[in-house]
Scaffold this motif. Structure first.
Motif, PDB file in Angstrom:
ATOM      1  N   ARG A 229       0.827  -1.211   0.000  1.00 37.30           N
ATOM      2  CA  ARG A 229       0.000   0.000   0.000  1.00 37.30           C
ATOM      3  C   ARG A 229       0.861   1.261   0.000  1.00 37.30           C
ATOM      4  NH1 ARG A 229      -2.891  -3.382   3.509  1.00 37.30           N
ATOM      5  NH2 ARG A 229      -1.912  -2.455   5.350  1.00 37.30           N
ATOM      6  N   VAL A 230       1.949   1.244   0.755  1.00 28.08           N
ATOM      7  CA  VAL A 230       2.839   2.410   0.798  1.00 28.08           C
ATOM      8  C   VAL A 230       3.457   2.652  -0.572  1.00 28.08           C
ATOM      9  CG1 VAL A 230       5.018   3.274   1.750  1.00 28.08           C
ATOM     10  CG2 VAL A 230       3.332   2.230   3.270  1.00 28.08           C
ATOM     11  N   ARG A 231       3.913   1.574  -1.211  1.00 22.76           N
ATOM     12  CA  ARG A 231       4.520   1.728  -2.534  1.00 22.76           C
ATOM     13  C   ARG A 231       3.507   2.219  -3.560  1.00 22.76           C
ATOM     14  NH1 ARG A 231       7.621  -2.984  -1.170  1.00 22.76           N
ATOM     15  NH2 ARG A 231       5.922  -4.281  -1.959  1.00 22.76           N
ATOM     16  N   GLU A 250       6.480   4.880 -20.137  1.00 22.22           N
ATOM     17  CA  GLU A 250       6.575   3.452 -20.458  1.00 22.22           C
ATOM     18  C   GLU A 250       7.648   2.777 -19.604  1.00 22.22           C
ATOM     19  OE1 GLU A 250       5.094   0.310 -21.731  1.00 22.22           O
ATOM     20  OE2 GLU A 250       4.428   2.010 -22.959  1.00 22.22           O
ATOM     21  N   ARG A 251       8.762   3.452 -19.425  1.00 13.31           N
ATOM     22  CA  ARG A 251       9.831   2.901 -18.590  1.00 13.31           C
ATOM     23  C   ARG A 251       9.376   2.797 -17.134  1.00 13.31           C
ATOM     24  NH1 ARG A 251      13.521   5.647 -20.752  1.00 13.31           N
ATOM     25  NH2 ARG A 251      13.447   7.467 -19.374  1.00 13.31           N
ATOM     26  N   LEU A 256       7.256  -1.433 -12.671  1.00 13.37           N
ATOM     27  CA  LEU A 256       6.327  -1.880 -11.631  1.00 13.37           C
ATOM     28  C   LEU A 256       6.215  -3.405 -11.634  1.00 13.37           C
ATOM     29  CD1 LEU A 256       3.368   0.650 -11.993  1.00 13.37           C
ATOM     30  CD2 LEU A 256       5.510   0.903 -10.759  1.00 13.37           C
ATOM     31  N   GLY A 257       5.924  -3.948 -10.473  1.00 11.67           N
ATOM     32  CA  GLY A 257       5.659  -5.371 -10.371  1.00 11.67           C
ATOM     33  C   GLY A 257       4.257  -5.700 -10.888  1.00 11.67           C
ATOM     34  N   LYS A 258       3.999  -6.978 -11.086  1.00 11.58           N
ATOM     35  CA  LYS A 258       2.711  -7.405 -11.638  1.00 11.58           C
ATOM     36  C   LYS A 258       1.560  -6.993 -10.719  1.00 11.58           C
ATOM     37  CE  LYS A 258       0.234 -11.505 -13.268  1.00 11.58           C
ATOM     38  NZ  LYS A 258       0.293 -12.972 -13.449  1.00 11.58           N
TER      39      LYS A 258
END
Length: 404
Positions: A229-231, A250-251, A256-258
């Protein structure tokens, strides 16, 4: 049982001594220059024991007289320590009870009687917290000055407490400077990392917030859900902080993670940013993938807005996909609203009206009424449009009153 055994032993010893004295016929002869003294052995033994006991008693008396000043000082110190401990305990109880003014008064008395430097530092820091809670910042700063004198400039406890209190006053820069001093003493102090996380959120420094969340999650100082949640909140702040061009966006999205890419609010915000850059197909892909993982109102809202964004998008394909979703979510008012918007943007006025009326029938919202009013106004049904506008305004005012 022990006392009985001791009594038996004493009686036995007394009997043996009496027998020895009665049967003993010896004598002792003492010479000193021209003097000579003859004593019975029993009298000599008694005299020797008396002199030995008297000498020992005299030595103890002299030792007591010599050590009397030190004993007096020790007694006074013990009394002061006892008095300081009493007020210290009362101050702690008052702190836990929330009676901060009483706690500060008790600590003032405790400090006047306290001689131990470590205990003085502890009581001073508690007094700092109590004064801060009473919003007596002048007295708090005076106690902080005392704490610096007692603990020195590298007192970890004092630095952490001062940084925390400054953070509560939103004096973020000063608090962060103190945390740099803390890291010089203890580079991976968990409480300092947690405090910095809070300060960086106040300062709106999302990159450092993400870094700190990762560090705290690895050290198990916060659980995975809280770190996520913080991220996610920090990622949203990154989007709002500085507008990105298409390559940067785009980068950023690829980093980001899935789980983050499927987080509804984050995916919706990212889709809007891609839409702002006229990358409609990319925005649509993000929304669709996120919806397949997490069905959410914010994503449906963006999906319904895709047709209004600049660029070339396949309106018919989007509409068909949304109608396929409707088979699985027939009473979702947000999906019906999105379908109404898509139909309106595709100039399918009849279907748009049907879907918007259905959305209002399922759950009346200010947005749905406003959308229906705009459509009716386009269809030149002004009276019906005004009724929808009034309904939208009434619902919006009701929502404001509930929140206020």
């Amino acid at each position: 049982m022990k006392s009985v055994i001791w009594l038996l032993l004493l009686f036995t010893l007394a009997v043996l001594l009496a027998l020895f004295a009665r049967e003993n016929n010896g004598y002792a002869l003492l010479f000193f220059n021209q003097w000579r003294m003859e004593l019975s052995l029993n009298a000599f033994v008694l005299l020797f024991v008396f002199l030995l006991g008297g000498g020992y008693g005299l030595l103890k008396l002299l030792d007591w007289l010599v050590s009397m000043p030190g004993n007096v000082r020790q007694y006074q110190a013990a009394r002061r320590a006892s008095n300081a401990g009493k007020y210290h305990r009362e101050a702690l109880l008052a702190m836990f009870e929330g009676r901060h003014l009483r706690a500060e008064r008790n600590l003032r008395v405790a400090l006047a009687s306290q001689d131990n430097p470590e205990l003085r530092l502890a009581d001073t820091l508690i007094a700092v917290r109590a004064s801060h809670s009473c919003r007596d910042f002048e007295r708090r700063d005076a106690y902080l000055a005392q704490a610096r004198e007692i603990g020195g400039p590298r007192s970890l406890a004092r630095l952490m407490l001062e940084a925390e209190l400054l953070g509560e006053q939103y004096r973020t820069r000063e608090a962060l400077d103190l945390l740099h001093q803390v890291y010089a003493i203890s580079p991976k102090l968990t409480s300092a990392l947690k405090l910095e996380l809070k300060l960086r959120q106040q300062e709106n420094h999302p990159a450092r917030v993400i870094e700190l969340a990762d560090m705290l999650e690895r050290s198990e100082a916060i659980d995975a859900g809280q770190a996520f949640r913080v991220r996610a909140q920090a990622r949203l702040a990154q989007l709002k902080l500085v507008p990105m061009d298409s390559r940067e966006l785009e980068r950023w999205w690829a980093s980001l993670g899935k789980d983050e890419r499927h987080q509804p609010r984050l995916a919706a915000a990212a889709a809007r940013e891609f839409g702002r850059l006229a990358l409609i197909e990319r925005a649509e892909t993000i929304v669709v993938e996120a919806l397949e993982s997490n069905w959410d109102v914010s994503l449906l809202e963006v999906y319904g807005e895709l047709g209004r964004m600049d660029g070339k998008g396949d309106a018919v394909k989007r509409l068909a996909r949304a109608e396929e979703w409707l088979r699985h979510h027939p009473n979702d008012h947000s999906l019906l609203l999105a379908l109404g918007r898509l139909c309106r943007d595709a100039a399918l006025w009849g279907k748009a009206r049907t879907y918007l009326e259905a959305s209002v029938a399922v759950t009346a919202t200010p947005v749905a009424h406003a959308e229906l009013g705009q459509l009716l106004e386009q269809l030149d049904e002004r009276e019906e449009a005004n009724e929808q506008y009034r309904a939208s305004l009434g619902l919006a005012l009701d929502l404001l009153e509930r929140r206020g």
